[in-house]
Design an enzyme around this catalytic site. Structure first.
Site, mmCIF file in Angstrom:
data_model
loop_
_atom_site.group_PDB
_atom_site.id
_atom_site.type_symbol
_atom_site.label_atom_id
_atom_site.label_comp_id
_atom_site.label_asym_id
_atom_site.label_seq_id
_atom_site.Cartn_x
_atom_site.Cartn_y
_atom_site.Cartn_z
ATOM 1 N N VAL A 10 6.774 15.028 -19.021
ATOM 2 C CA VAL A 10 6.081 15.787 -19.808
ATOM 3 C C VAL A 10 4.642 15.908 -19.269
ATOM 4 O O VAL A 10 3.694 16.353 -19.786
ATOM 5 C CB VAL A 10 6.123 15.666 -21.268
ATOM 6 N N ALA A 17 -0.618 14.952 -3.850
ATOM 7 C CA ALA A 17 -0.806 13.980 -2.706
ATOM 8 C C ALA A 17 -1.651 14.588 -1.942
ATOM 9 O O ALA A 17 -2.565 13.938 -1.260
ATOM 10 C CB ALA A 17 0.509 13.236 -2.105
ATOM 11 N N HIS A 29 13.214 33.522 16.917
ATOM 12 C CA HIS A 29 14.371 33.965 16.338
ATOM 13 C C HIS A 29 15.791 33.273 16.763
ATOM 14 O O HIS A 29 15.815 32.766 17.888
ATOM 15 C CB HIS A 29 14.633 35.628 16.968
ATOM 16 N N LEU A 41 0.913 -1.204 0.028
ATOM 17 C CA LEU A 41 0.021 -0.113 0.051
ATOM 18 C C LEU A 41 1.049 1.150 0.089
ATOM 19 O O LEU A 41 1.950 1.349 0.483
ATOM 20 C CB LEU A 41 -0.792 0.092 1.144
ATOM 21 N N GLY A 42 0.329 2.275 -0.442
ATOM 22 C CA GLY A 42 1.082 3.685 -0.595
ATOM 23 C C GLY A 42 0.992 4.474 -1.911
ATOM 24 O O GLY A 42 1.062 5.566 -1.950
HETATM 25 P P1 FAD Z 1 -1.824 6.873 -6.299
HETATM 26 O O1 FAD Z 1 -0.940 7.370 -5.489
HETATM 27 O O2 FAD Z 1 -1.337 7.161 -7.982
HETATM 28 O O3 FAD Z 1 -2.381 5.641 -6.217
HETATM 29 C C1 FAD Z 1 -3.228 4.868 -6.908
HETATM 30 C C2 FAD Z 1 -3.077 3.468 -6.609
HETATM 31 O O4 FAD Z 1 -4.249 2.803 -7.287
HETATM 32 C C3 FAD Z 1 -1.710 2.933 -7.206
HETATM 33 O O5 FAD Z 1 -1.106 2.087 -6.470
HETATM 34 C C4 FAD Z 1 -2.230 2.080 -8.469
HETATM 35 O O6 FAD Z 1 -1.457 0.914 -8.442
HETATM 36 C C5 FAD Z 1 -3.703 1.750 -8.053
HETATM 37 N N1 FAD Z 1 -4.737 1.356 -9.083
HETATM 38 C C6 FAD Z 1 -4.847 1.928 -10.287
HETATM 39 N N2 FAD Z 1 -5.743 1.569 -10.978
HETATM 40 C C7 FAD Z 1 -6.374 0.386 -10.338
HETATM 41 C C8 FAD Z 1 -7.188 -0.791 -10.549
HETATM 42 N N3 FAD Z 1 -7.988 -0.775 -11.655
HETATM 43 N N4 FAD Z 1 -7.308 -1.727 -9.660
HETATM 44 C C9 FAD Z 1 -6.564 -1.653 -8.476
HETATM 45 N N5 FAD Z 1 -5.683 -0.619 -8.246
HETATM 46 C C10 FAD Z 1 -5.507 0.190 -9.181
HETATM 47 N N6 FAD Z 1 2.754 14.940 -5.007
HETATM 48 C C11 FAD Z 1 2.898 15.836 -3.948
HETATM 49 O O7 FAD Z 1 1.778 16.332 -3.505
HETATM 50 N N7 FAD Z 1 4.179 16.342 -3.432
HETATM 51 C C12 FAD Z 1 5.363 15.859 -4.218
HETATM 52 O O8 FAD Z 1 6.535 16.105 -3.708
HETATM 53 C C13 FAD Z 1 5.195 14.800 -5.301
HETATM 54 N N8 FAD Z 1 6.180 14.428 -5.945
HETATM 55 C C14 FAD Z 1 6.037 13.470 -6.902
HETATM 56 C C15 FAD Z 1 7.191 13.088 -7.430
HETATM 57 C C16 FAD Z 1 6.840 12.228 -8.587
HETATM 58 C C17 FAD Z 1 8.402 11.472 -9.057
HETATM 59 C C18 FAD Z 1 5.624 11.687 -8.905
HETATM 60 C C19 FAD Z 1 5.898 10.817 -10.122
HETATM 61 C C20 FAD Z 1 4.599 12.292 -8.280
HETATM 62 C C21 FAD Z 1 4.897 13.304 -7.246
HETATM 63 N N9 FAD Z 1 3.588 13.911 -6.803
HETATM 64 C C22 FAD Z 1 3.779 14.646 -5.660
HETATM 65 C C23 FAD Z 1 2.403 13.373 -7.268
HETATM 66 C C24 FAD Z 1 1.783 12.198 -6.140
HETATM 67 O O9 FAD Z 1 2.595 11.317 -6.116
HETATM 68 C C25 FAD Z 1 0.261 12.213 -6.422
HETATM 69 O O10 FAD Z 1 -0.499 13.115 -6.631
HETATM 70 C C26 FAD Z 1 -0.442 11.128 -5.666
HETATM 71 O O11 FAD Z 1 0.255 9.645 -5.508
HETATM 72 C C27 FAD Z 1 -2.175 10.756 -6.016
HETATM 73 O O12 FAD Z 1 -2.417 10.124 -5.059
HETATM 74 P P2 FAD Z 1 -3.817 9.062 -5.347
HETATM 75 O O13 FAD Z 1 -4.216 8.480 -4.337
HETATM 76 O O14 FAD Z 1 -4.619 9.854 -6.405
HETATM 77 O O15 FAD Z 1 -3.133 7.883 -6.436
#
Ligand code: FAD
Length: 477
Positions: A275, A325, A449, A45-46
């Site tokens: 991108v 996140a 400070h 998870l995570g």
């Molecule tokens: P996610 O964290 O993407 O989790 C979704 C989960 O659902 C995944 O584990 C996936 O495998 C699972 N899943 C998808 N479809 C299915 C399915 N059909 N069945 C079962 N499981 C499924 N955000 C910040 O706020 N601060 C930061 O510093 C930051 N740095 C980042 C750096 C990088 C390199 C990247 C790539 C992203 C960064 N982000 C950052 C963005 C952040 O990671 C995302 O905004 C955040 O993870 C979104 O959370 P979420 O719960 O929407 O989905």
């Protein structure tokens, strides 16, 4: 995790996706008394945030900054001879953090009786999911929260092969520092990764299509980072397009086209494609339940995180709004509370944003430009970190904090920072904006400070024309 095979199960609430949006939603719904099933396709998870995004990238950046500050330590009279970066050890340290954190989340799920199931979910009909690659075959549910997140976007004709042409996820798994690195895209991921690998020793080129790095971010903030990148030896090519990438045995030949429409080729060991990201919405069978997506493939939701269907909620990167996140987490809590019958709303005054560049950029609320677009008459004030003693003692005195306030009421509308620990300082800024604080509130709040936070206090004082450490002859009465 569930061990039994081919089960058909039932749940009051199903959450698809175990990232910050999904597990926050699952935990809140369970705490409010619901029987919850949390489905994720990964081994842990995570989500992206913990396993291949926010956390591992910041682990790498911390290591790179530490290495860099050791080089700078000469100024303090500290000589660090024989500095060496062991990527294998660094990877082990980073992965251990991820494992510990995900085990923590899994433990919390267990204690809350949230049933975590590994598998890929898609809709069979409006109240039933089918699972693939799972010990459970289907789940019948009353409510569902979609938190399926996003993945890297690799535009055609490029192909990320995971060896030489990489996504951010591949980049974080590199076992050695590439001699040369081309970063396609000057957004926040490109900038963070490019800056990080430069500090670790790569020769980095960042190519950006528009006329500035971090498109959409205030230019005065970006300029500070751009200057530092240049000083650190990063090549930044603006208004330039990568038109072709040709993989060779030991690297990639890239064709770049600048404003002059002239093509030139250059060789790199690795290429990072950064991108943008795409929402994970296409393999969920949403057509089977009649859920429409917007033109970018995202799920439209209202302020209660409800989709067009009353019992279907969506949160995080798979929905409209910034892919962050902390936005996902807050939406997750709101969705859970709403479906449990509580009054909750996702209506923040501001969603803060941080770019972990060097120095960091952080902002909350409105920019000067946005405030003016909304017809607000504003006054602004800026204080530079070089005037802050703590910044000087940290050897990190670049950048500034800027406050944008309503001219008449002095309500703080926005705060912009570029400088040391801007990511941490942003919490005060965001709270001030959420609480409708005024310049007076900020100024009358005693800031300890010597701290970096005094920069924000002094920016508020500058805005009012009463700063202690800034002399403005125009403000003399
Ligand atoms: P996610 O964290 O993407 O989790 C979704 C989960 O659902 C995944 O584990 C996936 O495998 C699972 N899943 C998808 N479809 C299915 C399915 N059909 N069945 C079962 N499981 C499924 N955000 C910040 O706020 N601060 C930061 O510093 C930051 N740095 C980042 C750096 C990088 C390199 C990247 C790539 C992203 C960064 N982000 C950052 C963005 C952040 O990671 C995302 O905004 C955040 O993870 C979104 O959370 P979420 O719960 O929407 O989905």
């Amino acid at each position: 995790m569930d061990e039994m095979d081919n089960q058909e199960i039932e749940a009051e609430v199903v959450v698809i996706g175990g990232g910050p949006g999904g597990y926050a939603a699952a935990f809140r719904a369970a705490d409010l008394g619901k029987q919850v099933v949390l489905i994720d396709s990964r081994d842990h998870l995570g989500g992206v945030c913990l396993l291949e995004g926010c956390v591992p990238s910041k682990a790498m950046i911390s290591a790179a900054e530490l290495l860099n500050s050791m080089h700078d330590a000469e100024t303090m009279g500290i000589t660090c001879d024989g500095l060496h970066l062991d990527m294998k050890k660094l990877g082990g340290w980073r992965d251990n953090i991820l494992l510990q954190m995900s085990k923590g989340i899994e433990g919390l799920a267990k204690r809350r009786n949230v049933r975590w199931i590994r598998g890929k979910a898609r809709f069979a009909d409006t109240h039933r999911l089918i699972l693939q690659e799972s010990a459970v075959s289907s789940v019948q549910f009353q409510n569902v929260i979609l938190a399926t997140g996003s993945r890297p976007f690799v535009p055609t004709p490029f192909v990320a092969d995971g060896r030489q042409v990489l996504t951010s996820s591949d980049m974080l798994q590199l076992k050695e520092i590439p001699e040369t690195l081309l970063v396609v895209g000057g957004g926040y991921i490109g900038l963070e990764m490019g800056g990080c690998f430069r500090m670790m020793g790569s020769d980095v080129t960042i190519v950006e299509l528009t006329d500035q790095l971090l498109p959409g971010t205030d230019r005065d903030l970006v300029e500070v980072v751009a200057r530092k990148l240049k000083a650190d030896g990063v090549t930044v090519l603006l208004e330039t397009k990568v038109t072709a990438l040709k993989s060779r045995e030991d690297g990639v030949t890239a064709t770049l086209m600048g404003k002059d429409q002239q093509s030139r080729v250059a060789d790199f060991k690795k290429v990072l494609i950064a991108v943008g990201r795409l929402p994970n919405t296409e393999n969920l069978g949403l057509d089977r339940i009649g859920l429409q997506l917007d033109n970018m493939g995202r799920i439209p939701v209202d302020q209660q995180c409800r989709t067009q269907l009353d019992h279907v909620f969506a949160v995080g990167d798979c929905t409209t709004g910034p892919m962050l996140a902390h936005k996902a987490r807050r939406q997750g809590l709101v969705a859970a509370e709403v479906l449990c019958g509580h009054e909750a709303i996702f209506d923040p005054r501001t969603i803060p944003a941080v770019i972990f560049s060097s120095p960091e950029i952080a902002y909350s609320g409105l920019s000067e430009y946005q405030a003016q677009e909304l017809g607000r008459d504003v006054k602004t004030g800026r204080f530079w970190f070089r005037g802050n003693p703590r910044a000087q003692t940290l050897l990190q005195n670049e950048g500034f904090a800027k406050i944008i306030s309503d001219r008449e009421t002095e309500e703080i509308l926005g705060i912009r920072m570029v400088g040391p620990c801007a990511s941490e300082l942003l919490a005060e800024a965001t709270l001030a904006i959420e609480m409708g604080a005024t310049l007076e509130d900020m100024i009358a709040t005693i800031h300890a400070h010597p701290t970096l936070a005094e920069t924000m206090l002094e920016a508020a004082e500058v805005t009012r024309g009463q700063a202690v450490h800034f002399f403005d002859p125009r403000k003399r009465s």
